[in-house]
Design a protein around this motif. Structure first.
Motif, PDB file in Angstrom:
ATOM      1  N   TYR A  43       0.821  -1.210   0.000  1.00 36.43           N
ATOM      2  CA  TYR A  43       0.000   0.000   0.000  1.00 36.43           C
ATOM      3  C   TYR A  43       0.856   1.261   0.000  1.00 36.43           C
ATOM      4  CZ  TYR A  43      -3.624   3.374   0.917  1.00 36.43           C
ATOM      5  OH  TYR A  43      -4.467   4.455   0.816  1.00 36.43           O
ATOM      6  N   GLU A  72      -6.206   2.175  -8.664  1.00 35.28           N
ATOM      7  CA  GLU A  72      -7.057   1.522  -7.671  1.00 35.28           C
ATOM      8  C   GLU A  72      -6.211   0.547  -6.858  1.00 35.28           C
ATOM      9  OE1 GLU A  72     -10.124  -1.086  -9.246  1.00 35.28           O
ATOM     10  OE2 GLU A  72      -8.934  -1.432 -11.023  1.00 35.28           O
ATOM     11  N   ASP A  74      -6.754  -2.734  -3.944  1.00 37.82           N
ATOM     12  CA  ASP A  74      -7.610  -3.662  -3.216  1.00 37.82           C
ATOM     13  C   ASP A  74      -6.918  -3.985  -1.890  1.00 37.82           C
ATOM     14  OD1 ASP A  74      -8.946  -5.897  -2.153  1.00 37.82           O
ATOM     15  OD2 ASP A  74      -9.400  -6.695  -4.135  1.00 37.82           O
ATOM     16  N   THR A  75      -7.447  -3.456  -0.788  1.00 45.76           N
ATOM     17  CA  THR A  75      -6.790  -3.625   0.508  1.00 45.76           C
ATOM     18  C   THR A  75      -6.837  -5.065   1.010  1.00 45.76           C
ATOM     19  OG1 THR A  75      -8.817  -2.900   1.605  1.00 45.76           O
ATOM     20  CG2 THR A  75      -7.104  -1.250   1.261  1.00 45.76           C
ATOM     21  N   GLU A  76      -7.870  -5.813   0.651  1.00 43.00           N
ATOM     22  CA  GLU A  76      -7.964  -7.211   1.096  1.00 43.00           C
ATOM     23  C   GLU A  76      -6.901  -8.079   0.422  1.00 43.00           C
ATOM     24  OE1 GLU A  76     -11.872  -8.861   0.736  1.00 43.00           O
ATOM     25  OE2 GLU A  76     -12.783  -7.194   1.835  1.00 43.00           O
ATOM     26  N   ARG A  77      -6.728  -7.909  -0.869  1.00 42.22           N
ATOM     27  CA  ARG A  77      -5.750  -8.709  -1.613  1.00 42.22           C
ATOM     28  C   ARG A  77      -4.351  -8.091  -1.610  1.00 42.22           C
ATOM     29  NH1 ARG A  77      -8.603  -9.569  -7.144  1.00 42.22           N
ATOM     30  NH2 ARG A  77      -6.519 -10.307  -7.661  1.00 42.22           N
ATOM     31  N   GLY A  80      -2.611  -3.549  -6.277  1.00 38.41           N
ATOM     32  CA  GLY A  80      -3.085  -2.325  -6.901  1.00 38.41           C
ATOM     33  C   GLY A  80      -2.539  -2.182  -8.295  1.00 38.41           C
TER      34      GLY A  80
END
Length: 141
Positions: A43, A72, A74-77, A80
């Motif tokens: 991140y 974009e 995806d914080t769960e996976r 980005g």
């Protein structure tokens, strides 16, 4: 003014059959520039690269068409992507794709794909050296 409109129309007709999607960009062997491992998490690497991409890769290119950066994460996976796209008469043409994914928990793997054909002429595209500098904290374009 008439000549600019005519040039824009001719340009859009020339590329309308060549619109590059993200899948086509990733599937084209020549578009893959390589990857690197960032020393920061996915991140944090994504945020840094997104900021630098917007600073260095968004502008109006020679025909007046904007080059934009969309992104974009995806914080769960913990994955980005950052896309540099040329907007030409309503067509979004993918020029650059920067993929970021978690690697070894606290690091990130960054993969770079860039268009290497007539559609990318005149467009500023990042290199792996740029991506490495930016991920390391260098704020110069």
């Amino acid at each position: 003014m008439k000549y600019i409109s005519l040039a824009t129309l001719l340009f859009s007709l020339a590329i309308s059959g060549c619109a590059i999607t993200v899948s086509e960009l990733k599937d084209t062997h020549t578009s893959y520039d390589g990857n690197l491992i960032s020393n920061t998490g996915a991140y944090e690497t994504y945020r840094t690269l997104k900021y630098m991409a917007r600073q260095c890769l968004e502008y109006a290119e020679f025909l007046g068409n904007p080059v934009v950066v969309l992104s974009e994460f995806d914080t769960e996976r913990k994955e980005g992507e950052i896309n540099q796209k040329l907007l030409a008469d309503g067509l979004l043409i993918n020029n650059t794709l920067i993929e970021i994914e978690s690697h070894d928990g606290d690091k990130a793997k960054v993969s770079l794909y860039t268009t290497k054909n007539v559609l990318s002429m005149g467009i500023r595209s990042p290199t792996l050296i740029d991506i490495n500098r930016w991920a390391g904290g260098d704020r110069t374009c």
